[in-house]
Design a protein around this motif. Structure first.
Motif, PDB file in Angstrom:
ATOM      1  N   HIS A 198       0.820  -1.218   0.000  1.00 23.21           N
ATOM      2  CA  HIS A 198       0.000   0.000   0.000  1.00 23.21           C
ATOM      3  C   HIS A 198       0.853   1.268   0.000  1.00 23.21           C
ATOM      4  N   ALA A 199       2.040   1.211   0.605  1.00 22.94           N
ATOM      5  CA  ALA A 199       2.897   2.395   0.688  1.00 22.94           C
ATOM      6  C   ALA A 199       3.238   2.931  -0.687  1.00 22.94           C
ATOM      7  N   ALA A 200       3.461   2.035  -1.643  1.00 27.56           N
ATOM      8  CA  ALA A 200       3.768   2.453  -3.009  1.00 27.56           C
ATOM      9  C   ALA A 200       2.592   3.188  -3.633  1.00 27.56           C
ATOM     10  N   THR A 201       1.395   2.659  -3.444  1.00 26.60           N
ATOM     11  CA  THR A 201       0.215   3.259  -4.053  1.00 26.60           C
ATOM     12  C   THR A 201      -0.132   4.590  -3.405  1.00 26.60           C
ATOM     13  N   ILE A 202       0.041   4.699  -2.105  1.00 23.57           N
ATOM     14  CA  ILE A 202      -0.176   5.975  -1.422  1.00 23.57           C
ATOM     15  C   ILE A 202       0.807   7.024  -1.936  1.00 23.57           C
ATOM     16  N   THR A 203       2.046   6.627  -2.195  1.00 26.00           N
ATOM     17  CA  THR A 203       3.054   7.547  -2.739  1.00 26.00           C
ATOM     18  C   THR A 203       2.651   8.031  -4.129  1.00 26.00           C
ATOM     19  N   VAL A 204       2.214   7.095  -4.976  1.00 21.52           N
ATOM     20  CA  VAL A 204       1.800   7.473  -6.326  1.00 21.52           C
ATOM     21  C   VAL A 204       0.600   8.410  -6.269  1.00 21.52           C
ATOM     22  N   ARG A 205      -0.326   8.149  -5.370  1.00 23.55           N
ATOM     23  CA  ARG A 205      -1.509   9.013  -5.240  1.00 23.55           C
ATOM     24  C   ARG A 205      -1.105  10.421  -4.823  1.00 23.55           C
ATOM     25  N   ALA A 206      -0.190  10.535  -3.863  1.00 26.06           N
ATOM     26  CA  ALA A 206       0.271  11.851  -3.412  1.00 26.06           C
ATOM     27  C   ALA A 206       1.000  12.588  -4.531  1.00 26.06           C
ATOM     28  N   ALA A 207       1.759  11.853  -5.347  1.00 32.06           N
ATOM     29  CA  ALA A 207       2.472  12.469  -6.476  1.00 32.06           C
ATOM     30  C   ALA A 207       1.477  12.962  -7.525  1.00 32.06           C
ATOM     31  N   LYS A 208       0.441  12.179  -7.774  1.00 31.67           N
ATOM     32  CA  LYS A 208      -0.576  12.580  -8.754  1.00 31.67           C
ATOM     33  C   LYS A 208      -1.259  13.876  -8.329  1.00 31.67           C
ATOM     34  N   LYS A 209      -1.457  14.064  -7.029  1.00 27.36           N
ATOM     35  CA  LYS A 209      -2.079  15.276  -6.506  1.00 27.36           C
ATOM     36  C   LYS A 209      -1.109  16.456  -6.459  1.00 27.36           C
ATOM     37  N   GLY A 210       0.181  16.215  -6.734  1.00 27.70           N
ATOM     38  CA  GLY A 210       1.165  17.280  -6.674  1.00 27.70           C
ATOM     39  C   GLY A 210       1.608  17.607  -5.256  1.00 27.70           C
ATOM     40  N   ARG A 267      -9.381  -1.544  -9.481  1.00 30.38           N
ATOM     41  CA  ARG A 267      -8.200  -1.680 -10.335  1.00 30.38           C
ATOM     42  C   ARG A 267      -8.126  -0.522 -11.333  1.00 30.38           C
ATOM     43  N   GLU A 268      -9.260  -0.077 -11.803  1.00 37.01           N
ATOM     44  CA  GLU A 268      -9.277   1.038 -12.761  1.00 37.01           C
ATOM     45  C   GLU A 268      -8.642   2.289 -12.153  1.00 37.01           C
ATOM     46  N   GLU A 269      -9.010   2.591 -10.924  1.00 42.89           N
ATOM     47  CA  GLU A 269      -8.407   3.739 -10.229  1.00 42.89           C
ATOM     48  C   GLU A 269      -6.917   3.521 -10.000  1.00 42.89           C
ATOM     49  N   PHE A 270      -6.551   2.297  -9.665  1.00 44.04           N
ATOM     50  CA  PHE A 270      -5.147   1.914  -9.444  1.00 44.04           C
ATOM     51  C   PHE A 270      -4.329   2.210 -10.698  1.00 44.04           C
ATOM     52  N   LEU A 271      -4.812   1.762 -11.847  1.00 47.40           N
ATOM     53  CA  LEU A 271      -4.104   1.980 -13.096  1.00 47.40           C
ATOM     54  C   LEU A 271      -4.076   3.458 -13.489  1.00 47.40           C
ATOM     55  N   GLU A 272      -5.142   4.177 -13.180  1.00 41.89           N
ATOM     56  CA  GLU A 272      -5.191   5.603 -13.500  1.00 41.89           C
ATOM     57  C   GLU A 272      -4.127   6.390 -12.739  1.00 41.89           C
ATOM     58  N   LEU A 273      -3.856   5.993 -11.494  1.00 39.85           N
ATOM     59  CA  LEU A 273      -2.813   6.671 -10.718  1.00 39.85           C
ATOM     60  C   LEU A 273      -1.467   6.588 -11.428  1.00 39.85           C
ATOM     61  N   PHE A 274      -1.106   5.382 -11.847  1.00 34.95           N
ATOM     62  CA  PHE A 274       0.179   5.188 -12.514  1.00 34.95           C
ATOM     63  C   PHE A 274       0.182   5.865 -13.892  1.00 34.95           C
ATOM     64  N   ALA A 275      -0.944   5.802 -14.592  1.00 31.65           N
ATOM     65  CA  ALA A 275      -1.014   6.403 -15.931  1.00 31.65           C
ATOM     66  C   ALA A 275      -0.727   7.892 -15.891  1.00 31.65           C
ATOM     67  N   TRP A 276      -1.131   8.558 -14.811  1.00 34.78           N
ATOM     68  CA  TRP A 276      -0.900   9.992 -14.702  1.00 34.78           C
ATOM     69  C   TRP A 276       0.587  10.335 -14.691  1.00 34.78           C
ATOM     70  N   LEU A 277       1.445   9.386 -14.271  1.00 32.93           N
ATOM     71  CA  LEU A 277       2.884   9.626 -14.185  1.00 32.93           C
ATOM     72  C   LEU A 277       3.597   9.468 -15.523  1.00 32.93           C
ATOM     73  N   GLU A 278       2.866   9.040 -16.549  1.00 30.36           N
ATOM     74  CA  GLU A 278       3.461   8.822 -17.865  1.00 30.36           C
ATOM     75  C   GLU A 278       4.194  10.064 -18.353  1.00 30.36           C
ATOM     76  N   GLY A 279       5.486   9.908 -18.687  1.00 35.59           N
ATOM     77  CA  GLY A 279       6.294  11.005 -19.212  1.00 35.59           C
ATOM     78  C   GLY A 279       6.737  12.018 -18.184  1.00 35.59           C
ATOM     79  N   LYS A 280       6.341  11.847 -16.945  1.00 37.59           N
ATOM     80  CA  LYS A 280       6.699  12.825 -15.891  1.00 37.59           C
ATOM     81  C   LYS A 280       7.898  12.372 -15.064  1.00 37.59           C
ATOM     82  N   ILE A 281       7.841  11.150 -14.539  1.00 34.34           N
ATOM     83  CA  ILE A 281       8.961  10.621 -13.754  1.00 34.34           C
ATOM     84  C   ILE A 281       9.112   9.131 -14.048  1.00 34.34           C
ATOM     85  N   PRO A 282      10.318   8.580 -13.861  1.00 37.36           N
ATOM     86  CA  PRO A 282      10.494   7.139 -14.043  1.00 37.36           C
ATOM     87  C   PRO A 282       9.777   6.368 -12.935  1.00 37.36           C
ATOM     88  N   VAL A 283       9.143   5.259 -13.314  1.00 34.43           N
ATOM     89  CA  VAL A 283       8.436   4.420 -12.347  1.00 34.43           C
ATOM     90  C   VAL A 283       8.815   2.959 -12.579  1.00 34.43           C
TER      91      VAL A 283
END
Length: 374
Positions: free
Chosen positions: A176-188, A297-313
């Motif tokens: 969960h720690a990874a997903t919480i991090t991605v969510r916080a990054a998506k929110k800026g 799962r859809e929301e899960f994938l959307e979090l990561f998709a937002w990082l496309e082209g922004k930072i390495p994941v």
């Protein structure tokens, strides 16, 4: 008909939940090493903490006070560095969220990475979540927003443990720690230069097995409330979670892939964590889905998709994860926003069971992503 379903899933031990359902769910390049020094302001006696993790250079630890509403919560963290004239680049390692979550799961990986000789001098900080590990465990209403707020505050705090990491921070999280991090990054709210998600998860143990309909949510609420009560809560927690047989079963069933790696020392160390004051409060929220950063799962994938082209994941999947958790990891293979997807041995805690394999994949990701930039 109603019955008690014993199950083992995500990062929790066995639990019993009355419910209606048809059936129960049962369930690591060559490199050089240099001397390692660990810096911090206070010292913890690890002879009383972990039987398995004694080394010639015992870790030093520090605490940081997190202000949450009107409370000051002591947060445990440790820092791993090596002596070098070069300014360090920062890694923040967040433990997998579970009832036995601890900085110890990342310690071997941190030591491995920071000792390696390359273009970058890495410094690793590992921190225990509030309510878990060696941090304070106050009786607050834990949920995903609370943990996200903590992560954001820890990273952005002026004069905090990693206050010199602006535009210079890689976050590595498990579960969960990874997903919480991605969510916080998506929110800026945080701006890491890279994220590594190791065995990432998003659903708590009960919801991933029994779902989230209104009937089940009512049951989750009853269980959560019972676990938080003064006397009965401790009795239930001791019976279901805080005992060595339950912890051993948890590790052998899904936390580790190879049951032979589950030693008495590991069980004793994790059992001690469940006896700390306030130990049951955050696990009660985790087990019943309150710490889930997304609901599908859809929301899960959307979090990561937002990082496309922004930072390495980087996503690190595992060969032996439980079926349901494995399916969520596999959904990230080739997904938008995922720069690199690898698989290592292990189940839900590969960084602890196979630290050399995980450290190698993480270090290669760091080299590929950053060394040519400096």
């Amino acid at each position: 008909m109603a019955f008690s379903a014993a199950f083992f899933t995500s990062s929790s031990p066995s639990l019993t939940l009355p419910c209606k359902t048809r059936r129960p769910f049962y369930s690591q390049t060559g490199y050089c090493l240099t001397p390692l020094t660990v810096r911090a302001s206070t010292t913890l006696d690890y002879s009383k903490v972990s039987v398995e993790d004694k080394t010639p250079n015992p870790s030093k630890t520090s605490s940081w006070q997190w202000k949450f509403k009107d409370n000051y919560i002591n947060i445990y963290y440790e820092e791993h560095v090596k002596e070098s004239p070069d300014p360090p680049k920062n890694i923040l390692m967040m433990p997998t969220i579970s009832d036995v979550s601890t900085v110890e799961e990342w310690r071997s990986v941190a030591r491995d990475i920071v000792q390696r000789v390359g273009e970058v001098n890495w410094r690793a900080t590992i921190v225990d979540w509030p309510g878990l590990g060696y941090s304070d465990r106050p009786k607050i209403d834990y949920n995903a927003n609370v943990l996200e707020e903590f992560l954001v505050d820890f990273i952005n705090a002026r004069n905090g443990p990693i206050s010199d990491s602006e535009n210079n921070l890689v976050v590595i999280g498990g579960g969960h720690a990874a997903t919480i991090t991605v969510r916080a990054a998506k929110k800026g709210l945080v701006k890491p230069t890279a994220i590594a998600a190791v065995a990432p998860t998003w659903s708590g143990p009960l919801p991933i097995v029994f779902g989230r309909d209104s009937s089940m949510e009512t049951r989750y609420g009853l269980l959560r409330g019972t676990l938080r009560t003064p006397a009965v809560g401790w009795m239930m927690y001791n019976m279901l979670v805080s005992n060595e047989k339950a912890i051993e079963s948890q590790y052998k069933s899904h936390v580790y892939a190879n049951s032979d790696n589950v030693t008495p020392g590991i069980v004793e160390s994790r059992y001690a964590l469940t006896k700390r004051k306030g130990a049951r409060y955050l696990p009660a929220a985790f087990l019943t889905g309150l710490l889930d950063p997304v609901q599908s799962r859809e929301e899960f994938l959307e979090l990561f998709a937002w990082l496309e082209g922004k930072i390495p994941v980087l996503v690190v999947s595992t060969e032996g994860s439980p079926k349901r958790s494995k399916a969520e990891m596999e959904a990230l293979r080739g997904a938008k926003g995922v720069s690199k997807f690898v698989e290592v041995p292990g189940a839900l805690l590969p960084q602890e069971e196979y630290p050399t394999k995980v450290a190698e994949e993480l270090y290669q990701f760091l080299r590929e992503s950053f060394e040519s930039r400096f």
